[in-house]
Design a protein around this motif. Structure first.
Motif, PDB file in Angstrom:
ATOM      1  N   GLU A  42       0.836  -1.208   0.000  1.00  0.00           N
ATOM      2  CA  GLU A  42       0.000   0.000   0.000  1.00  0.00           C
ATOM      3  C   GLU A  42       0.866   1.252   0.000  1.00  0.00           C
ATOM      4  O   GLU A  42       0.583   2.216  -0.716  1.00  0.00           O
ATOM      5  CB  GLU A  42      -0.933  -0.009   1.205  1.00  0.00           C
ATOM      6  N   ARG A  43       1.936   1.248   0.783  1.00  0.00           N
ATOM      7  CA  ARG A  43       2.842   2.399   0.836  1.00  0.00           C
ATOM      8  C   ARG A  43       3.519   2.619  -0.519  1.00  0.00           C
ATOM      9  O   ARG A  43       3.637   3.759  -1.005  1.00  0.00           O
ATOM     10  CB  ARG A  43       3.898   2.157   1.922  1.00  0.00           C
ATOM     11  N   LEU A  44       3.932   1.536  -1.161  1.00  0.00           N
ATOM     12  CA  LEU A  44       4.557   1.641  -2.480  1.00  0.00           C
ATOM     13  C   LEU A  44       3.584   2.166  -3.525  1.00  0.00           C
ATOM     14  O   LEU A  44       3.942   3.006  -4.365  1.00  0.00           O
ATOM     15  CB  LEU A  44       5.096   0.275  -2.913  1.00  0.00           C
ATOM     16  N   GLU A  45       2.339   1.691  -3.476  1.00  0.00           N
ATOM     17  CA  GLU A  45       1.330   2.154  -4.436  1.00  0.00           C
ATOM     18  C   GLU A  45       1.028   3.636  -4.243  1.00  0.00           C
ATOM     19  O   GLU A  45       0.863   4.373  -5.222  1.00  0.00           O
ATOM     20  CB  GLU A  45       0.063   1.317  -4.302  1.00  0.00           C
ATOM     21  N   GLN A  46       0.972   4.091  -2.997  1.00  0.00           N
ATOM     22  CA  GLN A  46       0.734   5.507  -2.735  1.00  0.00           C
ATOM     23  C   GLN A  46       1.867   6.366  -3.283  1.00  0.00           C
ATOM     24  O   GLN A  46       1.635   7.412  -3.887  1.00  0.00           O
ATOM     25  CB  GLN A  46       0.576   5.759  -1.233  1.00  0.00           C
ATOM     26  N   GLU A  47       3.092   5.908  -3.084  1.00  0.00           N
ATOM     27  CA  GLU A  47       4.246   6.658  -3.598  1.00  0.00           C
ATOM     28  C   GLU A  47       4.252   6.667  -5.122  1.00  0.00           C
ATOM     29  O   GLU A  47       4.557   7.683  -5.750  1.00  0.00           O
ATOM     30  CB  GLU A  47       5.547   6.052  -3.067  1.00  0.00           C
ATOM     31  N   ARG A  48       3.886   5.544  -5.725  1.00  0.00           N
ATOM     32  CA  ARG A  48       3.807   5.476  -7.191  1.00  0.00           C
ATOM     33  C   ARG A  48       2.780   6.463  -7.714  1.00  0.00           C
ATOM     34  O   ARG A  48       3.019   7.153  -8.711  1.00  0.00           O
ATOM     35  CB  ARG A  48       3.476   4.052  -7.633  1.00  0.00           C
ATOM     36  N   GLU A  49       1.628   6.551  -7.039  1.00  0.00           N
ATOM     37  CA  GLU A  49       0.580   7.495  -7.448  1.00  0.00           C
ATOM     38  C   GLU A  49       1.068   8.935  -7.355  1.00  0.00           C
ATOM     39  O   GLU A  49       0.807   9.740  -8.246  1.00  0.00           O
ATOM     40  CB  GLU A  49      -0.677   7.297  -6.609  1.00  0.00           C
ATOM     41  N   LYS A  50       1.783   9.264  -6.276  1.00  0.00           N
ATOM     42  CA  LYS A  50       2.314  10.623  -6.122  1.00  0.00           C
ATOM     43  C   LYS A  50       3.290  10.952  -7.238  1.00  0.00           C
ATOM     44  O   LYS A  50       3.236  12.019  -7.835  1.00  0.00           O
ATOM     45  CB  LYS A  50       3.020  10.782  -4.773  1.00  0.00           C
ATOM     46  N   LYS A  51       4.176  10.012  -7.527  1.00  0.00           N
ATOM     47  CA  LYS A  51       5.176  10.251  -8.570  1.00  0.00           C
ATOM     48  C   LYS A  51       4.528  10.327  -9.946  1.00  0.00           C
ATOM     49  O   LYS A  51       4.925  11.130 -10.782  1.00  0.00           O
ATOM     50  CB  LYS A  51       6.253   9.178  -8.536  1.00  0.00           C
TER      51      LYS A  51
END
Length: 65
Positions: A42-51
């Motif tokens: 979930e943390r990785l997906e959130q960071e991917r969305e931000k980027k």
């Protein structure tokens, strides 16, 4: 009892090494590792969305010229 946190025993965080042997882990330990990995996904997906949003904004800024 001490008022300083550094005097308290340190609790080791649960970790998971990809590909490690799972045969000796209990059901509770397996569940804990699944929860850790799910949280990390979930943390990785959130960071991917931000980027991704930042990249799209930059692309639209430079393509507008």
């Amino acid at each position: 009892m001490s008022i300083f946190d550094e005097d308290l025993p340190q609790k080791q965080g649960a970790t998971h090494i990809v590909g490690s042997d799972l045969t000796l882990l209990s059901v509770d330990e397996l569940t804990a590792r699944i929860n850790i990995l799910t949280g990390e996904i979930e943390r990785l997906e959130q960071e991917r969305e931000k980027k991704s949003a930042g990249r799209k904004a930059a692309e639209s800024l430079f393509s507008a010229r």
